[in-house]
Design a protein around this motif. Structure first.
Motif, short mmCIF file in Angstrom:
data_model
loop_
_atom_site.label_atom_id
_atom_site.label_comp_id
_atom_site.label_asym_id
_atom_site.label_seq_id
_atom_site.Cartn_x
_atom_site.Cartn_y
_atom_site.Cartn_z
N MET A 1 0.86 -1.15 0.00
CA MET A 1 0.00 0.00 0.00
C MET A 1 0.91 1.22 0.00
N VAL A 2 0.61 2.20 -0.85
CA VAL A 2 1.38 3.43 -0.91
C VAL A 2 0.67 4.50 -0.10
N LEU A 3 1.39 5.09 0.85
CA LEU A 3 0.86 6.16 1.69
C LEU A 3 1.76 7.38 1.54
N ASN A 4 1.33 8.49 2.07
CA ASN A 4 2.14 9.71 2.08
C ASN A 4 2.55 10.02 3.51
N ASP A 5 3.82 10.45 3.67
CA ASP A 5 4.28 10.83 5.00
C ASP A 5 3.84 12.26 5.31
N ALA A 6 4.28 12.81 6.45
CA ALA A 6 3.86 14.15 6.90
C ALA A 6 4.25 15.24 5.91
N ASN A 7 5.28 15.02 5.10
CA ASN A 7 5.73 15.99 4.10
C ASN A 7 5.11 15.75 2.73
N GLY A 8 4.18 14.81 2.66
CA GLY A 8 3.51 14.51 1.39
C GLY A 8 4.30 13.59 0.48
N GLN A 9 5.41 13.01 0.98
CA GLN A 9 6.23 12.12 0.18
C GLN A 9 5.66 10.69 0.25
N PRO A 10 5.51 10.03 -0.89
CA PRO A 10 4.94 8.67 -0.88
C PRO A 10 5.95 7.65 -0.35
N TYR A 11 5.43 6.65 0.35
CA TYR A 11 6.24 5.53 0.81
C TYR A 11 5.37 4.27 0.80
N ILE A 12 6.03 3.15 0.72
CA ILE A 12 5.31 1.88 0.69
C ILE A 12 5.13 1.40 2.12
N PHE A 13 3.88 1.17 2.51
CA PHE A 13 3.57 0.66 3.84
C PHE A 13 3.42 -0.85 3.75
N ARG A 14 4.22 -1.56 4.55
CA ARG A 14 4.16 -3.02 4.57
C ARG A 14 3.84 -3.49 5.98
N THR A 15 3.12 -4.56 6.05
CA THR A 15 2.76 -5.14 7.34
C THR A 15 2.71 -6.65 7.18
N ASN A 16 2.40 -7.35 8.25
CA ASN A 16 2.27 -8.80 8.15
C ASN A 16 1.15 -9.14 7.18
N VAL A 17 1.35 -10.25 6.45
CA VAL A 17 0.34 -10.64 5.46
C VAL A 17 -0.73 -11.54 6.07
N GLY A 18 -0.48 -12.06 7.27
CA GLY A 18 -1.48 -12.94 7.88
C GLY A 18 -0.96 -13.59 9.14
N ASN A 19 -1.70 -14.56 9.63
CA ASN A 19 -1.30 -15.32 10.81
C ASN A 19 -0.91 -16.72 10.38
N SER A 20 0.13 -17.25 11.00
CA SER A 20 0.57 -18.59 10.67
C SER A 20 0.68 -19.43 11.93
N LEU A 21 0.70 -20.72 11.74
CA LEU A 21 0.84 -21.66 12.84
C LEU A 21 1.84 -22.73 12.41
N THR A 22 2.81 -23.00 13.29
CA THR A 22 3.80 -24.04 13.01
C THR A 22 3.74 -25.08 14.12
N ASN A 23 3.48 -26.31 13.73
CA ASN A 23 3.55 -27.44 14.65
C ASN A 23 4.69 -28.31 14.18
N GLY A 24 5.40 -28.90 15.13
CA GLY A 24 6.50 -29.75 14.70
C GLY A 24 7.11 -30.51 15.85
#
Length: 189
Positions: A1-24
């Motif tokens: 997702m592209v957002l703008n910072d406080a100065n109006g400059q665009p940046y790419i916002f990244r976050t976790n894509v989901g929840n995972s579970l590992t059993n082993g």
């Protein structure tokens, strides 16, 4: 997702894509059918070992944006997590000599959350195939202060790769080392 910072400059916002579970489960098992001692010291020893793990790692929920559309990854395997990793071998020791022969197996894994099977044109996505390699290591204690070591890694010279990076130094596969031989002489001062 592209957002703008406080100065109006665009940046790419990244976050976790989901929840995972590992059993082993991970286990180390060693069996020593032969072990003899002389004057309180081990003179001869033969052992077999395995250090193995199994991982069931999946996305429980989540999505990734493709062509401005959210695509679900729920139920997909986590990328870069092989189901099986196993190191198995034989160790032998006789007086001042010891040697280990080891077979290492790593199961297949995916390079992306979509579990893409067919490699992309740049090689950054796709299945990372399973591989197995043999290593040999030995040590000879010539005297208390002198040691000779020989190691042969991937002695069957198997070609394999462990990941499909997307960034530096460029997209594609990073091939692993072929056969390598190391001979060293140690002096203890």
């Amino acid at each position: 997702m592209v957002l703008n910072d406080a100065n109006g400059q665009p940046y790419i916002f990244r976050t976790n894509v989901g929840n995972s579970l590992t059993n082993g489960v991970e286990a180390y098992i060693e069996y020593k059918p032969v072990q003899t001692k002389k004057d309180g010291n081990i003179e001869t020893e033969l052992s077999f070992f395995t250090s193995s793990s199994y991982f069931d790692a999946t996305y429980q929920k989540g999505s990734v944006v493709v062509n401005n559309e959210n695509k679900s990854i729920a139920g997909n395997r986590l990328e870069s997590v092989p189901k099986w990793i196993s190191r198995n071998g034989i160790q032998f020791a006789y007086r001042k000599f010891n040697a280990t022969l080891q077979y290492s197996y790593v199961g297949d894994s995916y390079a992306d959350a979509f579990n893409t099977e067919t490699p992309s044109a740049n090689g950054a996505k796709g299945l990372v195939p399973a591989y197995g390699i043999f290593d040999f290591n030995s040590t000879l204690r010539i005297t208390r202060n002198y040691t000779l070591r020989l190691g042969i890694n991937n002695f069957t010279n198997v070609q394999y790769f462990t990941k499909r990076p997307t960034m530096y130094p460029g997209a594609g596969v990073w091939s692993s080392d072929g056969r390598s031989i190391v001979l060293s002489f140690g002096i203890k001062l």
